[in-house]
Design a protein around this motif. Structure first.
Motif, PDB file in Angstrom:
ATOM      1  N   MET A  18       0.847  -1.192   0.000  1.00 23.72           N
ATOM      2  CA  MET A  18       0.000   0.000   0.000  1.00 23.72           C
ATOM      3  C   MET A  18       0.884   1.244   0.000  1.00 23.72           C
ATOM      4  O   MET A  18       1.911   1.273   0.681  1.00 23.72           O
ATOM      5  N   PRO A  19       0.509   2.267  -0.736  1.00 26.66           N
ATOM      6  CA  PRO A  19       1.297   3.513  -0.701  1.00 26.66           C
ATOM      7  C   PRO A  19       1.173   4.206   0.650  1.00 26.66           C
ATOM      8  O   PRO A  19       0.179   4.036   1.351  1.00 26.66           O
ATOM      9  N   TRP A  20       2.195   4.953   1.005  1.00 28.69           N
ATOM     10  CA  TRP A  20       2.131   5.790   2.201  1.00 28.69           C
ATOM     11  C   TRP A  20       1.451   7.103   1.845  1.00 28.69           C
ATOM     12  O   TRP A  20       1.538   7.583   0.708  1.00 28.69           O
ATOM     13  N   MET A  21       0.767   7.702   2.809  1.00 32.84           N
ATOM     14  CA  MET A  21       0.030   8.929   2.577  1.00 32.84           C
ATOM     15  C   MET A  21       0.956  10.150   2.589  1.00 32.84           C
ATOM     16  O   MET A  21       1.906  10.214   3.372  1.00 32.84           O
ATOM     17  N   TYR A  22       0.645  11.100   1.698  1.00 32.67           N
ATOM     18  CA  TYR A  22       1.365  12.379   1.685  1.00 32.67           C
ATOM     19  C   TYR A  22       0.315  13.478   1.558  1.00 32.67           C
ATOM     20  O   TYR A  22      -0.300  13.652   0.494  1.00 32.67           O
ATOM     21  N   LEU A  23       0.081  14.200   2.645  1.00 32.83           N
ATOM     22  CA  LEU A  23      -0.918  15.262   2.685  1.00 32.83           C
ATOM     23  C   LEU A  23      -0.201  16.600   2.558  1.00 32.83           C
ATOM     24  O   LEU A  23       0.598  16.961   3.421  1.00 32.83           O
ATOM     25  N   LYS A  24      -0.476  17.317   1.485  1.00 33.40           N
ATOM     26  CA  LYS A  24       0.270  18.533   1.181  1.00 33.40           C
ATOM     27  C   LYS A  24      -0.685  19.692   0.932  1.00 33.40           C
ATOM     28  O   LYS A  24      -1.736  19.515   0.330  1.00 33.40           O
ATOM     29  N   GLY A  25      -0.333  20.877   1.400  1.00 34.80           N
ATOM     30  CA  GLY A  25      -1.157  22.032   1.101  1.00 34.80           C
ATOM     31  C   GLY A  25      -0.924  23.205   2.021  1.00 34.80           C
ATOM     32  O   GLY A  25       0.014  23.221   2.826  1.00 34.80           O
ATOM     33  N   SER A  26      -1.800  24.168   1.901  1.00 35.07           N
ATOM     34  CA  SER A  26      -1.664  25.421   2.647  1.00 35.07           C
ATOM     35  C   SER A  26      -1.761  25.190   4.150  1.00 35.07           C
ATOM     36  O   SER A  26      -2.485  24.300   4.611  1.00 35.07           O
ATOM     37  N   ALA A  27      -1.048  25.998   4.902  1.00 34.31           N
ATOM     38  CA  ALA A  27      -1.139  25.947   6.359  1.00 34.31           C
ATOM     39  C   ALA A  27      -2.563  26.282   6.781  1.00 34.31           C
ATOM     40  O   ALA A  27      -3.191  27.173   6.215  1.00 34.31           O
ATOM     41  N   ALA A 116       5.519  -0.064  10.482  1.00 36.88           N
ATOM     42  CA  ALA A 116       4.536   1.024  10.483  1.00 36.88           C
ATOM     43  C   ALA A 116       4.536   1.808   9.178  1.00 36.88           C
ATOM     44  O   ALA A 116       5.595   2.172   8.664  1.00 36.88           O
ATOM     45  N   PRO A 117       3.351   2.119   8.637  1.00 36.12           N
ATOM     46  CA  PRO A 117       3.279   3.054   7.518  1.00 36.12           C
ATOM     47  C   PRO A 117       3.383   4.478   8.052  1.00 36.12           C
ATOM     48  O   PRO A 117       3.115   4.726   9.227  1.00 36.12           O
ATOM     49  N   VAL A 118       3.778   5.394   7.188  1.00 27.49           N
ATOM     50  CA  VAL A 118       3.961   6.783   7.597  1.00 27.49           C
ATOM     51  C   VAL A 118       2.987   7.680   6.837  1.00 27.49           C
ATOM     52  O   VAL A 118       2.725   7.482   5.649  1.00 27.49           O
ATOM     53  N   ILE A 119       2.434   8.661   7.548  1.00 29.33           N
ATOM     54  CA  ILE A 119       1.603   9.706   6.949  1.00 29.33           C
ATOM     55  C   ILE A 119       2.421  10.991   6.989  1.00 29.33           C
ATOM     56  O   ILE A 119       2.719  11.495   8.074  1.00 29.33           O
ATOM     57  N   PHE A 120       2.825  11.479   5.838  1.00 29.32           N
ATOM     58  CA  PHE A 120       3.590  12.726   5.775  1.00 29.32           C
ATOM     59  C   PHE A 120       2.634  13.908   5.602  1.00 29.32           C
ATOM     60  O   PHE A 120       1.651  13.829   4.859  1.00 29.32           O
ATOM     61  N   THR A 121       2.909  15.003   6.307  1.00 27.33           N
ATOM     62  CA  THR A 121       2.150  16.242   6.105  1.00 27.33           C
ATOM     63  C   THR A 121       3.146  17.360   5.832  1.00 27.33           C
ATOM     64  O   THR A 121       4.170  17.471   6.507  1.00 27.33           O
ATOM     65  N   ALA A 122       2.844  18.169   4.813  1.00 27.06           N
ATOM     66  CA  ALA A 122       3.766  19.240   4.430  1.00 27.06           C
ATOM     67  C   ALA A 122       2.992  20.449   3.942  1.00 27.06           C
ATOM     68  O   ALA A 122       1.985  20.305   3.243  1.00 27.06           O
ATOM     69  N   ASN A 123       3.462  21.637   4.294  1.00 20.08           N
ATOM     70  CA  ASN A 123       2.798  22.855   3.840  1.00 20.08           C
ATOM     71  C   ASN A 123       2.991  23.071   2.343  1.00 20.08           C
ATOM     72  O   ASN A 123       2.042  23.292   1.611  1.00 20.08           O
ATOM     73  N   GLN A 124       4.217  23.028   1.883  1.00 19.85           N
ATOM     74  CA  GLN A 124       4.465  23.280   0.459  1.00 19.85           C
ATOM     75  C   GLN A 124       5.384  22.234  -0.172  1.00 19.85           C
ATOM     76  O   GLN A 124       5.279  21.939  -1.346  1.00 19.85           O
ATOM     77  N   TYR A 125       6.296  21.683   0.614  1.00 18.15           N
ATOM     78  CA  TYR A 125       7.340  20.828   0.054  1.00 18.15           C
ATOM     79  C   TYR A 125       6.785  19.529  -0.518  1.00 18.15           C
ATOM     80  O   TYR A 125       5.937  18.869   0.091  1.00 18.15           O
ATOM     81  N   LEU A 126       7.257  19.155  -1.715  1.00 20.44           N
ATOM     82  CA  LEU A 126       6.976  17.851  -2.305  1.00 20.44           C
ATOM     83  C   LEU A 126       8.236  17.390  -3.020  1.00 20.44           C
ATOM     84  O   LEU A 126       8.781  18.115  -3.862  1.00 20.44           O
ATOM     85  N   PRO A 127       8.746  16.208  -2.689  1.00 18.58           N
ATOM     86  CA  PRO A 127       9.977  15.734  -3.336  1.00 18.58           C
ATOM     87  C   PRO A 127       9.777  15.528  -4.829  1.00 18.58           C
ATOM     88  O   PRO A 127       8.761  14.992  -5.260  1.00 18.58           O
ATOM     89  N   GLU A 128      10.728  15.979  -5.626  1.00 18.33           N
ATOM     90  CA  GLU A 128      10.650  15.825  -7.082  1.00 18.33           C
ATOM     91  C   GLU A 128      11.351  14.534  -7.500  1.00 18.33           C
ATOM     92  O   GLU A 128      12.399  14.548  -8.128  1.00 18.33           O
TER      93      GLU A 128
END
Length: 264
Positions: A18-27, A116-128
């Motif tokens: 299963m993919p790990w979650m990456y929640l990205k967006g405005s503060a 454990a799976p990881v849920i990442f949260t980031a304001n703007q950063y997304l790895p390219e």
């Protein structure tokens, strides 16, 4: 997706992942709050399972985070994790493999288990990194989804997300326990598509309660690609400037030739 998170390690043992979650967006758009709500399904948010990126920016720290239990972990602002090649590669491996990294301990050669799976949260950063993005389930939170201070206070007063031991969200544990009981009773469900299995569990849960399943619980948002995220970012920038323009326009005072204030 969140309901199945605790079964991530078991699913990897079937040869799937299963993919790990990456929640990205405005503060202030609710992504970190959503991540905390997820933890209530199988536990309670705590400093141990909700950390900053600097707590996972080395192989040892990331390994310690994912090797203690199968409960999901939150990593906030993970730029430090993905800007270091060793941890960036370890994330890729850990998503798909039962072992995050192999290592020697004296004469013993073993591995760091990727429980454990990881849920990442980031304001703007997304790895390219396309290979990494393919292993993540990316959800964007737009500028327009930002919550007002009043909305934040109302939510906190209602659910006490920041004082989890007294939160009503603790009751989500019954949902998690039902899911665990269902999987233990029919482990073959782990061989199916994980999204289909999640839908089955949700449907069975509501059938047990004699209720209809809310439509939103079985609607799946597609993971976003790098191109999608570029579009989202452009829209966020546009919305930001439109909002700033409208706010500035309200402050502009206009006067007629006699010095009287007008409504124009």
């Amino acid at each position: 997706r969140f309901l199945m998170s605790i079964f991530s390690y078991a699913i990897k043992q079937t040869g799937k992942w299963m993919p790990w979650m990456y929640l990205k967006g405005s503060a202030g758009s609710g992504k970190t709050t959503l991540a905390k709500i997820i933890l209530f399904i199988y536990g309670v948010p705590s400093p141990e399972n909700n950390v900053g990126g600097s707590s996972a920016d080395t192989v040892a720290r990331l390994g310690s985070l994912i090797s203690k239990s199968c409960d999901p972990r939150i990593v906030n602002e993970p730029a430090a994790v993905f800007n270091r090649q060793s941890t960036n590669e370890m994330v890729k491996v850990s998503v798909e493999s039962t072992t995050g990294r192999s290592k020697y301990k004296g004469s013993y050669f073993g591995g760091i288990p990727a429980f454990a799976p990881v849920i990442f949260t980031a304001n703007q950063y997304l790895p390219e990194d396309d290979a990494l993005i393919r292993r993540l389930y990316v959800m964007s939170f737009s500028y327009s989804q930002r919550k007002s201070e009043y909305q934040k206070k109302e939510f906190e007063n209602q659910f006490h997300i920041n004082t989890p031991t007294i939160s009503k969200l603790i009751n989500l544990k019954w949902f998690g326990q039902f899911a665990a009981h269902t999987i233990v009773g029919d482990s073959g469900l782990l061989l199916d598509d994980w999204q289909h299995t999640a839908d089955e569990i949700v449907t069975s849960f509501y059938e047990e309660l004699g209720m209809e399943v809310p439509e939103w619980l079985t609607n799946w948002a597609e993971s976003e690609s790098l191109d999608d995220l570029d579009d989202t970012q452009r829209e966020d920038i546009r919305n930001f400037f439109v909002n700033e323009f409208n706010q500035a326009r309200k402050k502009v005072n206009t006067y007629d030739t006699y010095g009287n204030k007008t409504n124009a």
